[in-house]
Scaffold this motif. Structure first.
Motif, PDB file in Angstrom:
ATOM      1  N   TYR A 187      82.016 -23.566 -50.121  1.00 11.38           N
ATOM      2  CA  TYR A 187      81.784 -21.723 -49.523  1.00 11.38           C
ATOM      3  C   TYR A 187      80.154 -21.528 -49.739  1.00 11.38           C
ATOM      4  CZ  TYR A 187      82.115 -16.884 -49.367  1.00 11.38           C
ATOM      5  OH  TYR A 187      82.054 -15.533 -49.306  1.00 11.38           O
ATOM      6  N   HIS A 188      79.468 -21.790 -50.773  1.00 14.35           N
ATOM      7  CA  HIS A 188      78.428 -21.378 -50.946  1.00 14.35           C
ATOM      8  C   HIS A 188      77.245 -22.140 -50.098  1.00 14.35           C
ATOM      9  CE1 HIS A 188      79.271 -18.435 -54.104  1.00 14.35           C
ATOM     10  NE2 HIS A 188      79.939 -19.217 -54.895  1.00 14.35           N
ATOM     11  N   TYR A 189      77.654 -23.381 -49.883  1.00 11.18           N
ATOM     12  CA  TYR A 189      76.724 -24.280 -49.056  1.00 11.18           C
ATOM     13  C   TYR A 189      77.152 -23.757 -47.433  1.00 11.18           C
ATOM     14  CZ  TYR A 189      75.298 -27.982 -46.011  1.00 11.18           C
ATOM     15  OH  TYR A 189      74.655 -29.136 -44.979  1.00 11.18           O
ATOM     16  N   LEU A 190      78.064 -23.285 -47.103  1.00  6.95           N
ATOM     17  CA  LEU A 190      78.182 -22.626 -45.761  1.00  6.95           C
ATOM     18  C   LEU A 190      77.329 -21.405 -45.574  1.00  6.95           C
ATOM     19  CD1 LEU A 190      81.682 -23.855 -44.373  1.00  6.95           C
ATOM     20  CD2 LEU A 190      79.512 -24.771 -44.113  1.00  6.95           C
ATOM     21  N   ASN A 191      77.461 -20.608 -46.836  1.00  9.86           N
ATOM     22  CA  ASN A 191      76.862 -19.209 -46.964  1.00  9.86           C
ATOM     23  C   ASN A 191      75.446 -19.449 -46.634  1.00  9.86           C
ATOM     24  OD1 ASN A 191      77.904 -16.810 -47.145  1.00  9.86           O
ATOM     25  ND2 ASN A 191      77.405 -16.542 -49.048  1.00  9.86           N
ATOM     26  N   PHE A 192      74.958 -20.531 -47.351  1.00 12.30           N
ATOM     27  CA  PHE A 192      73.645 -20.836 -47.088  1.00 12.30           C
ATOM     28  C   PHE A 192      73.103 -21.386 -45.621  1.00 12.30           C
ATOM     29  CE2 PHE A 192      71.004 -24.711 -46.874  1.00 12.30           C
ATOM     30  CZ  PHE A 192      69.552 -24.183 -47.137  1.00 12.30           C
ATOM     31  N   LEU A 193      74.034 -22.097 -45.287  1.00 13.02           N
ATOM     32  CA  LEU A 193      73.613 -22.532 -43.720  1.00 13.02           C
ATOM     33  C   LEU A 193      73.632 -21.139 -42.839  1.00 13.02           C
ATOM     34  CD1 LEU A 193      75.720 -25.658 -43.248  1.00 13.02           C
ATOM     35  CD2 LEU A 193      73.214 -25.573 -43.647  1.00 13.02           C
ATOM     36  N   GLY A 194      74.631 -20.244 -43.229  1.00 11.08           N
ATOM     37  CA  GLY A 194      74.698 -19.006 -42.465  1.00 11.08           C
ATOM     38  C   GLY A 194      73.235 -18.301 -42.293  1.00 11.08           C
ATOM     39  N   TYR A 195      72.798 -18.202 -43.460  1.00 13.04           N
ATOM     40  CA  TYR A 195      71.393 -17.320 -43.495  1.00 13.04           C
ATOM     41  C   TYR A 195      70.171 -18.144 -43.328  1.00 13.04           C
ATOM     42  CZ  TYR A 195      74.575 -13.678 -45.200  1.00 13.04           C
ATOM     43  OH  TYR A 195      75.598 -12.706 -45.525  1.00 13.04           O
ATOM     44  N   ASP A 196      70.201 -19.484 -43.312  1.00  7.12           N
ATOM     45  CA  ASP A 196      69.229 -20.396 -43.488  1.00  7.12           C
ATOM     46  C   ASP A 196      68.948 -20.532 -41.809  1.00  7.12           C
ATOM     47  OD1 ASP A 196      67.226 -22.027 -44.706  1.00  7.12           O
ATOM     48  OD2 ASP A 196      68.213 -23.566 -43.398  1.00  7.12           O
ATOM     49  N   VAL A 197      69.842 -20.359 -41.018  1.00 10.53           N
ATOM     50  CA  VAL A 197      69.638 -20.334 -39.487  1.00 10.53           C
ATOM     51  C   VAL A 197      68.985 -19.385 -38.892  1.00 10.53           C
ATOM     52  CG1 VAL A 197      71.738 -19.232 -38.695  1.00 10.53           C
ATOM     53  CG2 VAL A 197      70.976 -21.143 -37.471  1.00 10.53           C
ATOM     54  N   LEU A 198      68.804 -18.134 -39.760  1.00  7.28           N
ATOM     55  CA  LEU A 198      67.928 -17.152 -39.229  1.00  7.28           C
ATOM     56  C   LEU A 198      66.584 -17.296 -39.597  1.00  7.28           C
ATOM     57  CD1 LEU A 198      70.175 -13.875 -40.744  1.00  7.28           C
ATOM     58  CD2 LEU A 198      70.290 -15.307 -38.146  1.00  7.28           C
ATOM     59  N   PRO A 199      65.804 -17.356 -38.575  1.00  2.00           N
ATOM     60  CA  PRO A 199      64.377 -17.783 -38.736  1.00  2.00           C
ATOM     61  C   PRO A 199      63.379 -16.631 -39.305  1.00  2.00           C
ATOM     62  CG  PRO A 199      64.863 -17.030 -36.510  1.00  2.00           C
ATOM     63  CD  PRO A 199      66.041 -17.035 -37.017  1.00  2.00           C
ATOM     64  N   PHE A 200      63.928 -15.511 -39.428  1.00  2.00           N
ATOM     65  CA  PHE A 200      63.004 -14.660 -40.296  1.00  2.00           C
ATOM     66  C   PHE A 200      63.495 -14.148 -41.661  1.00  2.00           C
ATOM     67  CE2 PHE A 200      66.846 -12.694 -38.045  1.00  2.00           C
ATOM     68  CZ  PHE A 200      67.257 -11.729 -39.076  1.00  2.00           C
ATOM     69  N   LEU A 201      64.333 -15.186 -42.223  1.00  2.00           N
ATOM     70  CA  LEU A 201      64.384 -15.071 -43.679  1.00  2.00           C
ATOM     71  C   LEU A 201      63.798 -16.109 -44.251  1.00  2.00           C
ATOM     72  CD1 LEU A 201      68.204 -14.338 -43.756  1.00  2.00           C
ATOM     73  CD2 LEU A 201      66.490 -12.757 -44.077  1.00  2.00           C
ATOM     74  N   GLU A 202      63.680 -15.939 -45.639  1.00  2.00           N
ATOM     75  CA  GLU A 202      62.825 -17.003 -46.269  1.00  2.00           C
ATOM     76  C   GLU A 202      63.540 -17.063 -47.702  1.00  2.00           C
ATOM     77  OE1 GLU A 202      59.176 -14.111 -47.889  1.00  2.00           O
ATOM     78  OE2 GLU A 202      58.789 -15.981 -46.816  1.00  2.00           O
ATOM     79  N   ARG A 203      63.274 -18.125 -48.328  1.00  2.00           N
ATOM     80  CA  ARG A 203      63.851 -18.611 -49.751  1.00  2.00           C
ATOM     81  C   ARG A 203      65.466 -18.264 -49.589  1.00  2.00           C
ATOM     82  NH1 ARG A 203      59.837 -14.484 -50.659  1.00  2.00           N
ATOM     83  NH2 ARG A 203      61.649 -12.982 -50.800  1.00  2.00           N
ATOM     84  N   THR A 204      66.248 -18.775 -48.724  1.00  5.71           N
ATOM     85  CA  THR A 204      67.481 -18.600 -48.532  1.00  5.71           C
ATOM     86  C   THR A 204      68.194 -19.639 -49.339  1.00  5.71           C
ATOM     87  OG1 THR A 204      67.352 -20.431 -46.569  1.00  5.71           O
ATOM     88  CG2 THR A 204      67.469 -17.978 -46.287  1.00  5.71           C
ATOM     89  N   THR A 205      67.344 -20.507 -50.097  1.00  4.62           N
ATOM     90  CA  THR A 205      68.172 -21.511 -51.169  1.00  4.62           C
ATOM     91  C   THR A 205      68.587 -20.940 -52.275  1.00  4.62           C
ATOM     92  OG1 THR A 205      65.776 -21.907 -52.204  1.00  4.62           O
ATOM     93  CG2 THR A 205      66.742 -23.397 -50.647  1.00  4.62           C
ATOM     94  N   PHE A 206      68.326 -19.348 -52.457  1.00  2.70           N
ATOM     95  CA  PHE A 206      69.069 -18.550 -53.399  1.00  2.70           C
ATOM     96  C   PHE A 206      70.397 -18.666 -53.315  1.00  2.70           C
ATOM     97  CE2 PHE A 206      71.296 -14.479 -54.083  1.00  2.70           C
ATOM     98  CZ  PHE A 206      70.748 -14.269 -55.360  1.00  2.70           C
ATOM     99  N   PHE A 207      70.736 -18.967 -52.018  1.00  2.00           N
ATOM    100  CA  PHE A 207      72.527 -18.790 -51.855  1.00  2.00           C
ATOM    101  C   PHE A 207      72.972 -20.198 -52.280  1.00  2.00           C
ATOM    102  CE2 PHE A 207      71.122 -15.751 -48.791  1.00  2.00           C
ATOM    103  CZ  PHE A 207      72.105 -14.500 -49.134  1.00  2.00           C
TER     104      PHE A 207
END
Length: 241
Positions: A187-207
């Motif tokens: 669940y949390h890995y897919l959460n990470f993928l969902g926000y990591d795909v947005l090019p204007f976000l950084e430090r998405t490894t938080f998820f």
């Protein structure tokens, strides 16, 4: 006097409201406008190759200029599958029709929808407040995470967890905890993928950090003899177990 150009960004109060959400709600009751085949394709690939789904999210942004789905089919079908699975559990373990109705409504409303709204809102606020990249100059269009996209990410992450957790019955403590660990981590890995795909976000490894918490807690729960399957079954069916 030479004309001047203000570099201040327009406030949210002056921006036009997004009509996407009302249209999204109206389409919930219009089955003929839902892409059922594509929804099942997404569900299959979320369990086998989730990156493919988020690659298509990029294409969706390029063609429709929004990250979120404009089709509520995923939410509708996921809710129906969840209701069917819950009814099956009620048929096997429940003691009254009234309580079975309560369980179905509780699972749909609290486990899926309200929990999803809370998690999506939390992630939406967090990403927009702290994880967006700073615009290099004033000519770059400011991008923000759409709330509906955050809810899409939750739904995408919830479905494989639903398959792994709601589809299994009583199993030994070890396997039960391992399944919960894998499901929660996925669940949390897919959460990470969902926000990591947005090019204007950084430090998405938080998820990804909650996965570490899950991995640490799992051995403790196993050694303590805690069976999450039986625990959650007892919440609803304690009079029968």
């Amino acid at each position: 006097m030479l004309p001047t150009v203000s570099k201040t960004r327009p406030s949210s109060s002056t921006s036009r409201p997004n009509p996407m959400f009302p249209q999204y709600l109206r389409r919930i009751v219009k089955w003929q406008q839902m892409d059922i085949e594509y929804t099942f394709w997404q569900m299959l690939h979320l369990c086998t190759a989730p990156k493919v789904v988020y690659q298509h999210t990029k294409y969706h942004k390029q063609t429709k200029n929004q990250w979120a789905r404009d089709d509520p089919a995923f939410v509708v079908i996921c809710s129906l599958l969840l209701a069917v699975a819950t009814v099956a559990y009620c048929a096997a373990y429940d003691h009254s029709a009234a309580h079975a109705v309560f369980v179905v409504i509780s699972v749909l409303l609290f486990h899926f929808l309200l929990a999803g709204v809370f998690l999506a809102t939390s992630c939406w606020s967090l990403t927009n407040a702290y994880l967006r990249e700073e615009a290099p100059n004033s000519h770059v269009v400011e991008q923000r995470v759409e709330w509906l996209y955050a809810f899409d990410v939750h739904c995408n992450s919830f479905f494989p967890m639903f398959v792994m957790l709601y589809a299994h019955g009583f199993i030994p403590v070890l396997l039960s905890n391992l399944l919960f660990m894998v499901a929660a981590s996925y669940y949390h890995y897919l959460n990470f993928l969902g926000y990591d795909v947005l090019p204007f976000l950084e430090r998405t490894t938080f998820f990804l950090y909650p996965i570490g918490v899950v991995i640490v807690l799992s051995p403790i729960l196993i050694l303590g003899g805690f069976n999450p399957s039986r625990y959650f079954m007892n919440i609803y069916f304690s009079q029968r177990l």
